[in-house]
Design an enzyme around this catalytic site. Structure first.
Site, PDB file in Angstrom:
ATOM      1  N   CYS A  29       0.706  -1.321   0.000  1.00  0.00           N
ATOM      2  CA  CYS A  29      -0.061  -0.089   0.158  1.00  0.00           C
ATOM      3  C   CYS A  29       0.912   1.228  -0.185  1.00  0.00           C
ATOM      4  CB  CYS A  29      -0.891  -0.030   1.321  1.00  0.00           C
ATOM      5  SG  CYS A  29      -0.195  -0.142   2.945  1.00  0.00           S
ATOM      6  N   ASN A  32       2.392   1.434   4.295  1.00  0.00           N
ATOM      7  CA  ASN A  32       2.649   0.218   5.087  1.00  0.00           C
ATOM      8  C   ASN A  32       2.414   0.169   6.569  1.00  0.00           C
ATOM      9  OD1 ASN A  32       5.710  -1.745   5.628  1.00  0.00           O
ATOM     10  ND2 ASN A  32       3.642  -2.383   5.007  1.00  0.00           N
ATOM     11  N   CYS A  34      -1.114   0.398   7.554  1.00  0.00           N
ATOM     12  CA  CYS A  34      -2.653   0.238   7.691  1.00  0.00           C
ATOM     13  C   CYS A  34      -3.047  -0.674   6.799  1.00  0.00           C
ATOM     14  CB  CYS A  34      -3.534   1.609   7.554  1.00  0.00           C
ATOM     15  SG  CYS A  34      -3.295   3.204   8.069  1.00  0.00           S
ATOM     16  N   ASP A 147      -8.008   3.734   1.290  1.00  0.00           N
ATOM     17  CA  ASP A 147      -7.045   4.335   2.121  1.00  0.00           C
ATOM     18  C   ASP A 147      -7.764   4.533   3.386  1.00  0.00           C
ATOM     19  OD1 ASP A 147      -5.134   5.471   3.759  1.00  0.00           O
ATOM     20  OD2 ASP A 147      -4.414   6.423   1.982  1.00  0.00           O
TER      21      ASP A 147
HETATM   22  P1  4NP Z   1      -1.776   2.639   4.337  1.00  0.00           P
HETATM   23  O1  4NP Z   1      -2.421   4.116   4.713  1.00  0.00           O
HETATM   24  O2  4NP Z   1      -1.337   3.130   2.865  1.00  0.00           O
HETATM   25  O3  4NP Z   1      -3.147   1.905   4.217  1.00  0.00           O
HETATM   26  O4  4NP Z   1      -0.547   2.442   5.026  1.00  0.00           O
HETATM   27  C1  4NP Z   1      -1.378   5.215   4.857  1.00  0.00           C
HETATM   28  C2  4NP Z   1      -0.841   5.482   6.007  1.00  0.00           C
HETATM   29  C3  4NP Z   1       0.178   6.711   5.961  1.00  0.00           C
HETATM   30  C4  4NP Z   1      -0.071   7.674   5.003  1.00  0.00           C
HETATM   31  C5  4NP Z   1      -0.746   7.493   4.127  1.00  0.00           C
HETATM   32  C6  4NP Z   1      -1.654   6.417   3.868  1.00  0.00           C
HETATM   33  N1  4NP Z   1       0.549   8.856   4.959  1.00  0.00           N
HETATM   34  O5  4NP Z   1       0.549   9.955   4.424  1.00  0.00           O
HETATM   35  O6  4NP Z   1       1.521   8.921   6.300  1.00  0.00           O
END
Ligand code: 4NP
Length: 180
Positions: A29, A32, A34, A147
């Site tokens: 994703c 990394n 969630c 997300d």
């Molecule tokens: P993930 O969610 O891609 O599902 O891990 C996110 C976690 C952090 C961020 C964006 C999406 N971020 O911008 O820090």
């Protein structure tokens, strides 16, 4: 939605696979913290119920490097723990070397898939990339894993519901591709 050519693509990916070889899957994703570590945790649980799959290698990584070394997001860990899932992965960034290490690299949304395609060292490596939505059941009303980072509790629950469904279908699809 189950995508029509999912099984042919998996058959091609595993065409040289022999009985006893490990099946190596990387979930990807953006952050990394969630979606992909949750997918890793759910898939490890799905696989752990069958000793025949104890050689499977399941990992996760992010296309962004903002949280490298961190545990998954507290909110994701809480929601996963309520379902009996302890998420202990440490965030890492995906690299071109992952295309050597893994058979199958699964992106959560269209942006992840675009970034992975850019990273793939060869055309053959690009064929290892698949969308998680390829393993959603027919009735699923999503065609990507949304997300949850800027969402509330329901966003995290939705992700876990989608992943529970997709990971079971992923296991069954790989079995079918391997002729099991
Ligand atoms: P993930 O969610 O891609 O599902 O891990 C996110 C976690 C952090 C961020 C964006 C999406 N971020 O911008 O820090």
């Amino acid at each position: 939605m189950v995508i029509e050519n999912t099984i042919p693509q998996l058959k091609s990916i595993f065409r040289h696979h022999k009985d006893g070889d490990s099946v190596r899957i990387l979930f990807v994703c953006l952050g990394n913290i969630c979606r992909s570590p949750a997918a890793e945790g759910v898939m490890k649980t799905v696989v752990a119920s069958d000793p025949a799959r104890n050689s499977w290698v399941i990992d996760s990584a992010g296309t962004g490097g903002y949280h490298v070394g961190e545990l998954p997001d507290d909110r994701m860990r809480v929601h996963a723990r309520r379902r009996g899932l302890e998420l202990t992965h440490r965030c890492r960034k995906v690299s071109a070397l992952d295309f050597d290490e893994f058979d199958l690299i699964i992106g959560m949304d269209a942006s992840n898939l675009r970034n992975l395609k850019r990273l793939a060292p060869t055309v053959d490596d690009e064929k290892k990339i698949m969308p998680m939505s390829a393993f959603f059941s027919i009735a699923t009303r999503y065609d990507y894993v949304p997300d949850p980072y800027y969402e509330g509790a329901e966003g995290f629950e939705l992700v876990l519901d989608l992943l529970d469904d997709a990971c079971l279908n992923l296991r069954d699809s790989i079995d079918e591709a391997l002729g099991k």
